[in-house]
Design an enzyme around this catalytic site. Sequence first.
Site, PDB file in Angstrom:
ATOM      1  N   HIS A 194      10.370  -3.929   9.155  1.00 27.44           N
ATOM      2  CA  HIS A 194       9.526  -2.774   9.460  1.00 27.44           C
ATOM      3  C   HIS A 194       9.099  -2.918  10.915  1.00 27.44           C
ATOM      4  O   HIS A 194       8.018  -3.427  11.212  1.00 27.44           O
ATOM      5  CB  HIS A 194       8.300  -2.694   8.548  1.00 27.44           C
ATOM      6  CG  HIS A 194       7.530  -1.417   8.728  1.00 27.44           C
ATOM      7  ND1 HIS A 194       6.157  -1.364   8.743  1.00 27.44           N
ATOM      8  CD2 HIS A 194       7.955  -0.135   8.907  1.00 27.44           C
ATOM      9  CE1 HIS A 194       5.768  -0.103   8.926  1.00 27.44           C
ATOM     10  NE2 HIS A 194       6.838   0.657   9.030  1.00 27.44           N
ATOM     11  N   HIS A 225       3.438  -0.023  -0.326  1.00 27.06           N
ATOM     12  CA  HIS A 225       4.254   0.616   0.707  1.00 27.06           C
ATOM     13  C   HIS A 225       4.720  -0.450   1.702  1.00 27.06           C
ATOM     14  O   HIS A 225       3.942  -1.320   2.100  1.00 27.06           O
ATOM     15  CB  HIS A 225       3.414   1.677   1.428  1.00 27.06           C
ATOM     16  CG  HIS A 225       4.057   2.222   2.664  1.00 27.06           C
ATOM     17  ND1 HIS A 225       3.475   2.118   3.905  1.00 27.06           N
ATOM     18  CD2 HIS A 225       5.234   2.875   2.846  1.00 27.06           C
ATOM     19  CE1 HIS A 225       4.266   2.684   4.810  1.00 27.06           C
ATOM     20  NE2 HIS A 225       5.338   3.146   4.195  1.00 27.06           N
TER      21      HIS A 225
END
Length: 323
Positions: free
Chosen positions: A114, A37
Amino acid sequence: MKTRPAGIGDANADWMGGLPSTLSAMPLKHLAVPGSHDSFTYWVDVTAPVGPDQKIFVKYLATMFSLVAKKVMVKWSMTQNLTFREQLDAGIRYFDLRVSAKPGEKGNEIYFIHGLFGHKVVDGLLEINSFLSKHKKEVVFLDFNHYYAMNAEHHMYLTKMLQQVFGSRLCMNCVVEHITLDYLWDKRYQVIVFYHHPSGQSVPVLWPGNKIPAPWANTTEPHKLMKFLDTTLKERKKQGSFHVSQAILTPRVNTVAKGLMWGLRNYLVERNLPTIMSWVEAQKPGVGGVNIITSDFVDLTDFANIVIKLNNLLLSDKDQKTR
């Protein structure tokens, strides 16, 4: 829970090539494949501006408190410890990719993102390609599912980059049911790219996002996550696609506030990993079963190995004896 040493070895570097012929002939959507992920967040740049994927209040805090706020963000933005190559050596074959241009930067450079900016995308792709050139029977899924601050020129730059880096290794978009390892090996395809943006529709080697649904539980509670994963698996038969089970917990604002200085790994992931891994170990691939399973910090447990070994459940007793 103790951390496994970084660089957990390359015992799974050729796991796809080592599967028995019974499994290499099965549709790839029925095999168990380990994934990560937010795959490439093992390094983020604290000197760069906060990413455009962040909410306004986060950008405000980062502007007001600068380096201190960014150091806290690092602890909550990083979801992996292993580099590109280390994940591949460990057996990870699905990569969850979020990308962004840097607002105000000249040119069309694209970065992994991110919360904070990471490495240039081209560097990551070249590292993957280098691995594949040495491991001819390994196949990777590259899932480009979030884009930020990118215009038409940025998308053109990225799609051309993918074709230039991987060339003939890119698998043409086709019926998911037709994709077996035998088929891919025969065609010498090693990369399946999913591009969740309309600009990819005209490129034959870019697969649409609807062929790899990845339902997101969006919860901090392990029992709710397990229930969600079970429910979405029951629904996958209708889709005729690959399928991603995101075995991850997602922090909320109050989660971050409570564990501000601890970070994602120490505050949320490590304490709940045993519960999550018990769900993974109880799964079976095949029709209606798991396909791709993703996790945060894939090095904290024997995650990749556990997922790969689920494929043994698809073998008959006869197959098992001949291995």
